[in-house]
Design a protein around this motif. Structure first.
Motif, PDB file in Angstrom:
ATOM      1  N   PRO A 164      28.152  11.299 -22.412  1.00 50.84           N
ATOM      2  CA  PRO A 164      28.637  12.390 -23.270  1.00 50.84           C
ATOM      3  C   PRO A 164      28.816  13.675 -22.476  1.00 50.84           C
ATOM      4  O   PRO A 164      28.138  13.892 -21.473  1.00 50.84           O
ATOM      5  N   ARG A 165      29.722  14.515 -22.937  1.00 54.07           N
ATOM      6  CA  ARG A 165      29.919  15.808 -22.283  1.00 54.07           C
ATOM      7  C   ARG A 165      28.740  16.726 -22.610  1.00 54.07           C
ATOM      8  O   ARG A 165      28.079  16.546 -23.633  1.00 54.07           O
ATOM      9  N   PRO A 166      28.484  17.737 -21.782  1.00 55.36           N
ATOM     10  CA  PRO A 166      27.359  18.646 -22.043  1.00 55.36           C
ATOM     11  C   PRO A 166      27.446  19.332 -23.408  1.00 55.36           C
ATOM     12  O   PRO A 166      26.438  19.547 -24.067  1.00 55.36           O
ATOM     13  N   GLN A 167      28.683  19.619 -23.848  1.00 55.83           N
ATOM     14  CA  GLN A 167      28.833  20.251 -25.171  1.00 55.83           C
ATOM     15  C   GLN A 167      28.291  19.336 -26.274  1.00 55.83           C
ATOM     16  O   GLN A 167      27.688  19.804 -27.236  1.00 55.83           O
ATOM     17  N   ALA A 168      28.534  18.028 -26.126  1.00 56.33           N
ATOM     18  CA  ALA A 168      28.056  17.078 -27.132  1.00 56.33           C
ATOM     19  C   ALA A 168      26.525  16.998 -27.103  1.00 56.33           C
ATOM     20  O   ALA A 168      25.879  16.860 -28.144  1.00 56.33           O
ATOM     21  N   ILE A 169      25.954  17.093 -25.904  1.00 49.20           N
ATOM     22  CA  ILE A 169      24.481  17.063 -25.802  1.00 49.20           C
ATOM     23  C   ILE A 169      23.895  18.296 -26.490  1.00 49.20           C
ATOM     24  O   ILE A 169      22.919  18.202 -27.235  1.00 49.20           O
ATOM     25  N   ILE A 170      24.520  19.445 -26.262  1.00 54.70           N
ATOM     26  CA  ILE A 170      24.033  20.675 -26.909  1.00 54.70           C
ATOM     27  C   ILE A 170      24.149  20.548 -28.432  1.00 54.70           C
ATOM     28  O   ILE A 170      23.226  20.925 -29.164  1.00 54.70           O
ATOM     29  N   GLU A 171      25.244  19.968 -28.897  1.00 58.12           N
ATOM     30  CA  GLU A 171      25.409  19.760 -30.346  1.00 58.12           C
ATOM     31  C   GLU A 171      24.297  18.852 -30.876  1.00 58.12           C
ATOM     32  O   GLU A 171      23.734  19.096 -31.943  1.00 58.12           O
ATOM     33  N   GLY A 172      23.962  17.818 -30.110  1.00 54.41           N
ATOM     34  CA  GLY A 172      22.871  16.921 -30.496  1.00 54.41           C
ATOM     35  C   GLY A 172      21.542  17.655 -30.545  1.00 54.41           C
ATOM     36  O   GLY A 172      20.730  17.437 -31.450  1.00 54.41           O
ATOM     37  N   VAL A 173      21.312  18.546 -29.591  1.00 60.96           N
ATOM     38  CA  VAL A 173      20.064  19.321 -29.575  1.00 60.96           C
ATOM     39  C   VAL A 173      19.996  20.235 -30.802  1.00 60.96           C
ATOM     40  O   VAL A 173      18.937  20.357 -31.444  1.00 60.96           O
ATOM     41  N   VAL A 174      21.133  20.832 -31.169  1.00 56.56           N
ATOM     42  CA  VAL A 174      21.149  21.715 -32.350  1.00 56.56           C
ATOM     43  C   VAL A 174      20.818  20.909 -33.611  1.00 56.56           C
ATOM     44  O   VAL A 174      20.021  21.348 -34.462  1.00 56.56           O
ATOM     45  N   LYS A 175      21.388  19.703 -33.725  1.00 61.67           N
ATOM     46  CA  LYS A 175      21.070  18.850 -34.883  1.00 61.67           C
ATOM     47  C   LYS A 175      19.592  18.480 -34.880  1.00 61.67           C
ATOM     48  O   LYS A 175      18.930  18.474 -35.923  1.00 61.67           O
ATOM     49  N   ALA A 176      19.077  18.167 -33.691  1.00 61.78           N
ATOM     50  CA  ALA A 176      17.662  17.789 -33.584  1.00 61.78           C
ATOM     51  C   ALA A 176      16.746  18.960 -33.957  1.00 61.78           C
ATOM     52  O   ALA A 176      15.677  18.761 -34.541  1.00 61.78           O
ATOM     53  N   LEU A 177      17.180  20.177 -33.639  1.00 63.39           N
ATOM     54  CA  LEU A 177      16.373  21.354 -33.982  1.00 63.39           C
ATOM     55  C   LEU A 177      16.201  21.473 -35.492  1.00 63.39           C
ATOM     56  O   LEU A 177      15.119  21.814 -35.980  1.00 63.39           O
ATOM     57  N   ASP A 178      17.282  21.192 -36.226  1.00 66.12           N
ATOM     58  CA  ASP A 178      17.189  21.239 -37.694  1.00 66.12           C
ATOM     59  C   ASP A 178      16.159  20.235 -38.201  1.00 66.12           C
ATOM     60  O   ASP A 178      15.327  20.551 -39.053  1.00 66.12           O
ATOM     61  N   VAL A 179      16.227  19.018 -37.649  1.00 64.53           N
ATOM     62  CA  VAL A 179      15.278  17.972 -38.065  1.00 64.53           C
ATOM     63  C   VAL A 179      13.859  18.393 -37.715  1.00 64.53           C
ATOM     64  O   VAL A 179      12.924  18.274 -38.517  1.00 64.53           O
ATOM     65  N   TRP A 180      13.683  18.939 -36.503  1.00 66.90           N
ATOM     66  CA  TRP A 180      12.341  19.312 -36.009  1.00 66.90           C
ATOM     67  C   TRP A 180      11.728  20.442 -36.859  1.00 66.90           C
ATOM     68  O   TRP A 180      10.556  20.378 -37.240  1.00 66.90           O
ATOM     69  N   ARG A 181      12.556  21.454 -37.158  1.00 71.21           N
ATOM     70  CA  ARG A 181      12.031  22.582 -37.964  1.00 71.21           C
ATOM     71  C   ARG A 181      11.643  22.119 -39.370  1.00 71.21           C
ATOM     72  O   ARG A 181      10.652  22.578 -39.922  1.00 71.21           O
ATOM     73  N   LYS A 182      12.432  21.198 -39.908  1.00 72.62           N
ATOM     74  CA  LYS A 182      12.099  20.659 -41.229  1.00 72.62           C
ATOM     75  C   LYS A 182      10.769  19.906 -41.160  1.00 72.62           C
ATOM     76  O   LYS A 182       9.908  20.053 -42.020  1.00 72.62           O
ATOM     77  N   ARG A 183      10.595  19.115 -40.113  1.00 72.59           N
ATOM     78  CA  ARG A 183       9.337  18.367 -39.956  1.00 72.59           C
ATOM     79  C   ARG A 183       8.155  19.299 -39.766  1.00 72.59           C
ATOM     80  O   ARG A 183       7.060  19.040 -40.259  1.00 72.59           O
ATOM     81  N   LEU A 184       8.388  20.387 -39.019  1.00 69.09           N
ATOM     82  CA  LEU A 184       7.290  21.348 -38.807  1.00 69.09           C
ATOM     83  C   LEU A 184       6.846  21.959 -40.122  1.00 69.09           C
ATOM     84  O   LEU A 184       5.652  22.122 -40.390  1.00 69.09           O
ATOM     85  N   GLU A 185       7.826  22.299 -40.977  1.00 64.41           N
ATOM     86  CA  GLU A 185       7.496  22.890 -42.285  1.00 64.41           C
ATOM     87  C   GLU A 185       6.707  21.919 -43.144  1.00 64.41           C
ATOM     88  O   GLU A 185       5.739  22.278 -43.794  1.00 64.41           O
TER      89      GLU A 185
END
Ligand code: SF4
Length: 151
Positions: free
Chosen positions: A123-144
């Protein structure tokens, strides 16, 4: 003090890279998101770390071949809850070009739940960054939902 930690932690996730037998193509692209200012994940508040025990998000590359499977699973289990996994490239989700090869029984997702999949080979680096942003949403929800386990 606890409240301050709870407020600050969701703003500064740490990322760990886990190579599960990749060809290194995806790892080169991940290195881009650590070293090249244009794609640096620090711009979205993340930082790469060297120890699985400090990680919040895990970027996994490779199909989890037989040679590394036991070691990868051991390291993965050292990452504290609530970790979020990002499968980088075709290999973690399906085995990619190694699928049905002699060194592979099942792809990563049979052993490690993948929360986000970043398609591509690599994957291109932009796609990896997009994946990280999606993962951040999941992670913050789990933290809450799960604050008591972490702090
Ligand atoms: S997805 Fe492609 S580039 Fe990435 S590890 Fe697999 S074969 Fe290599």
């Amino acid at each position: 003090m606890l409240k301050l930690i709870q407020k600050l932690v969701p703003r500064s996730p740490w990322i760990y890279r886990l190579n599960a037998g990749s060809c290194n193509g995806c790892d080169v692209e991940m290195a881009t998101t650590a070293l090249i200012p244009r794609y640096d994940v620090e711009r979205i508040g993340c930082k790469y770390c060297g120890s699985p025990r400090h990680a919040d998000l895990v970027l996994i590359s490779g199909p989890l071949n037989l040679r590394v499977r036991e070691k990868v699973l051991r390291v993965f289990n050292e990452i504290p809850h609530p970790k979020v996994t990002i499968g980088v490239g075709a290999c973690p989700a399906s085995g990619g070009c190694f699928r049905e090869g002699y060194s592979l029984e099942e792809p990563v997702d049979q052993y490690i739940p993948l929360d986000v999949i970043v398609p591509g080979c690599p994957p291109r680096p932009q796609a990896i960054i997009e994946g990280v942003v999606k993962a951040l949403d999941v992670w913050r929800k789990r933290l809450e939902e799960d604050t008591c386990c972490r702090f």
